[in-house]
Design an enzyme around this catalytic site. Structure first.
Site, PDB file in Angstrom:
ATOM      1  NE  ARG A 187     -15.168 -48.487   5.752  1.00  0.00           N
ATOM      2  CZ  ARG A 187     -15.223 -49.684   5.177  1.00  0.00           C
ATOM      3  NH1 ARG A 187     -14.756 -50.748   5.820  1.00  0.00           N
ATOM      4  NH2 ARG A 187     -15.730 -49.859   3.984  1.00  0.00           N
ATOM      5  CE1 TYR A 205      -4.859 -28.729  18.638  1.00  0.00           C
ATOM      6  CE2 TYR A 205      -4.858 -30.061  16.655  1.00  0.00           C
ATOM      7  CZ  TYR A 205      -4.663 -29.942  18.010  1.00  0.00           C
ATOM      8  OH  TYR A 205      -4.262 -31.023  18.744  1.00  0.00           O
ATOM      9  CG  ASP A 257     -11.576 -26.243  15.502  1.00  0.00           C
ATOM     10  OD1 ASP A 257     -12.282 -26.356  16.519  1.00  0.00           O
ATOM     11  OD2 ASP A 257     -10.517 -26.893  15.338  1.00  0.00           O
ATOM     12  CE  LYS A 288      -8.444 -31.260  22.569  1.00  0.00           C
ATOM     13  NZ  LYS A 288      -8.164 -30.371  21.456  1.00  0.00           N
TER      14      LYS A 288
HETATM   15  C1  PLP Z   1      -7.587 -30.573  20.166  1.00  0.00           C
HETATM   16  C2  PLP Z   1      -8.017 -29.761  19.022  1.00  0.00           C
HETATM   17  C3  PLP Z   1      -8.131 -30.307  17.741  1.00  0.00           C
HETATM   18  C4  PLP Z   1      -7.761 -31.753  17.449  1.00  0.00           C
HETATM   19  O1  PLP Z   1      -8.615 -32.640  18.113  1.00  0.00           O
HETATM   20  P1  PLP Z   1      -8.155 -34.132  18.555  1.00  0.00           P
HETATM   21  O2  PLP Z   1      -9.389 -34.669  19.188  1.00  0.00           O
HETATM   22  O3  PLP Z   1      -7.013 -33.970  19.503  1.00  0.00           O
HETATM   23  O4  PLP Z   1      -7.770 -34.842  17.310  1.00  0.00           O
HETATM   24  C5  PLP Z   1      -8.578 -29.501  16.718  1.00  0.00           C
HETATM   25  N1  PLP Z   1      -8.881 -28.203  16.941  1.00  0.00           N
HETATM   26  C6  PLP Z   1      -8.769 -27.626  18.155  1.00  0.00           C
HETATM   27  C7  PLP Z   1      -9.117 -26.199  18.325  1.00  0.00           C
HETATM   28  C8  PLP Z   1      -8.339 -28.385  19.234  1.00  0.00           C
HETATM   29  O5  PLP Z   1      -8.225 -27.824  20.441  1.00  0.00           O
END
Ligand code: PLP
Length: 402
Positions: free
Chosen positions: A68, A121, A193, A218
């Site tokens: 962890r 998001y 983000d 992504k």
């Molecule tokens: C997909 C996404 C998230 C969340 O990520 P996960 O890997 O699905 O938990 C957060 N911010 C943005 C801009 C995203 O496209």
């Protein structure tokens, strides 16, 4: 421990993006003289004797302790991402939302206040306005790109400004310098983000942002085969979040870390292609009589095109556009495409297409969706690495048929 690959050339200059994507963060030599990064599939780590335990806790040696608290495969992925982002440190999580929630828990406390921009998001906003609100944390939601509103929302208890750039799904662009400047003047930390941009297209830390966050699910993973999240910034800030992750436990597993390292090898190639494909698709759509609007920062008609050009190397692989028709007619465009598949998510080598009104806001009525800015005729197209001529011809045929 073996030494990590140097991120600088003989003259002390940073190596190029693709060189870092292939070699950055990787030790030389690796365990067993393996060229590929080993997947260290273990839950815990052994100590030779009690003396080694003493040396470990007194920080005299560098080694792992328990699953962890980190894993050698994870460390390689983190160091590679830190090299690409130009960050002092990086911490990986089991998903993007695990990164969001742990980072916010680490920075905020009871009676503190956070400012978040809209068109961000949905789950991030939901965590702030619903979950953290229950723990006595106040949240102000302000329009993305309205710097006066951000500034006016700041209070003596404000600890964090949160935004995205480009935003989801409208590809709005936040001026990093202005955003960072508001934070600095009010002594408030800033978090971006940057999932949609990736460190290839934009490096927020260079503009004075404190923390950068990615859903590595992504573009960074890039193959739609893993979930992961990353937080990057100064050693001090990331270390505070790491301490909390040791407690909350939303760690990346060794296989996902390996897949991320593997996916990142082709990162430079993939994102260059996705930038080019998206630009071509956006230009095609901008000239199409059945399209009401195209939201892509690479188009001169985009309201923040000039800011995007100043702070980005490319404009990303997501193109959002509005069809001249209602919810059902727009669904027929989506269904009429044969190359992109209908799925949530974005950023992978396979093109994906979706109608945000249905995929992300299904339970709301048209009126409720409009209140949060989501139009029924909006389509979000995440461009993959296919041939742009094929993607355009496929979409042209779908538009022709409705
Ligand atoms: C997909 C996404 C998230 C969340 O990520 P996960 O890997 O699905 O938990 C957060 N911010 C943005 C801009 C995203 O496209």
């Amino acid at each position: 421990m073996t030494k990590s690959f140097s991120t600088k050339n003989a003259d002390g200059k940073a190596l190029g993006f693709s060189t870092l994507a292939v070699h950055g963060g990787e030790p030389r030599p690796k365990l067993g003289n393996s060229l590929a990064t080993p997947i260290v599939q273990t839950a815990t780590y052994t100590f030779a004797d009690t003396q080694e335990l003493h040396d470990h806790f007194q920080h005299k040696i560098e080694r792992e302790e328990y699953g962890r608290y980190g894993n050698p495969t994870q460390r390689v992925a983190e160091q590679k991402l830190a090299a690409l982002e130009g960050a002092a440190d990086c911490l990986l999580f089991s998903s993007g939302m695990a990164a969001v929630t742990t980072a916010l828990y680490a920075v905020l406390s009871h009676n503190s206040h956070v400012v978040v921009t809209d068109d961000s998001y949905r789950r991030t906003r939901q965590f702030l306005t619903q979950t953290l609100h229950r723990f006595g944390i106040e949240v102000s939601v302000v329009p993305a790109g309205d710097y006066q509103a951000i500034e006016e929302a700041v209070r003596p208890t404000t600890r964090l400004l949160v935004s995205e750039s480009p935003t989801n799904p409208y590809n709005r662009i936040v001026d990093m310098e202005r955003f960072a400047d508001i934070g600095k003047r009010h002594r408030v930390k800033t978090l971006i983000d940057a999932t949609f941009a990736t460190p290839f297209n934009q490096r927020p830390l260079e503009f004075g942002i404190d923390l950068v966050l990615h859903s590595a699910t992504k573009y960074l993973g890039g193959h739609n085969d893993l979930l992961a999240g990353a937080v990057l910034g100064s050693a001090e800030l990331v270390d505070g979040i790491r301490s909390l992750q040791h407690v909350t436990g939303a760690i990346i597993d060794p296989l996902a870390a390996y897949l991320l390292v593997r996916g990142l090898k082709t990162f430079g190639l993939r994102i260059e292609r996705q930038n080019a494909n998206a630009q071509a698709l956006a230009e095609f759509l901008a000239g199409h009589p059945k399209i009401a609007a195209v939201h892509y920062a690479g188009l001169p008609s985009h309201p923040e095109h000039a800011i995007a050009r100043r702070q980005m190397r490319g404009f990303g692989g997501v193109v959002s556009f509005e069809f001249k028709g209602d919810l059902e007619a727009t669904s027929r465009v989506v269904d009429g495409c044969s190359i992109p598949q209908i799925a949530p998510s974005l950023g992978g080598v396979e093109s994906l297409i979706e109608q945000p009104a249905l995929m992300s806001f299904y339970e709301l009525s048209t009126e409720e969706r409009l209140m949060v800015g989501i139009k029924d005729n909006l389509i979000r197209y995440s461009v993959g690495i296919e041939d742009s001529a094929d993607l355009i011809a496929d979409l042209a045929a779908a538009l022709e048929r409705v």
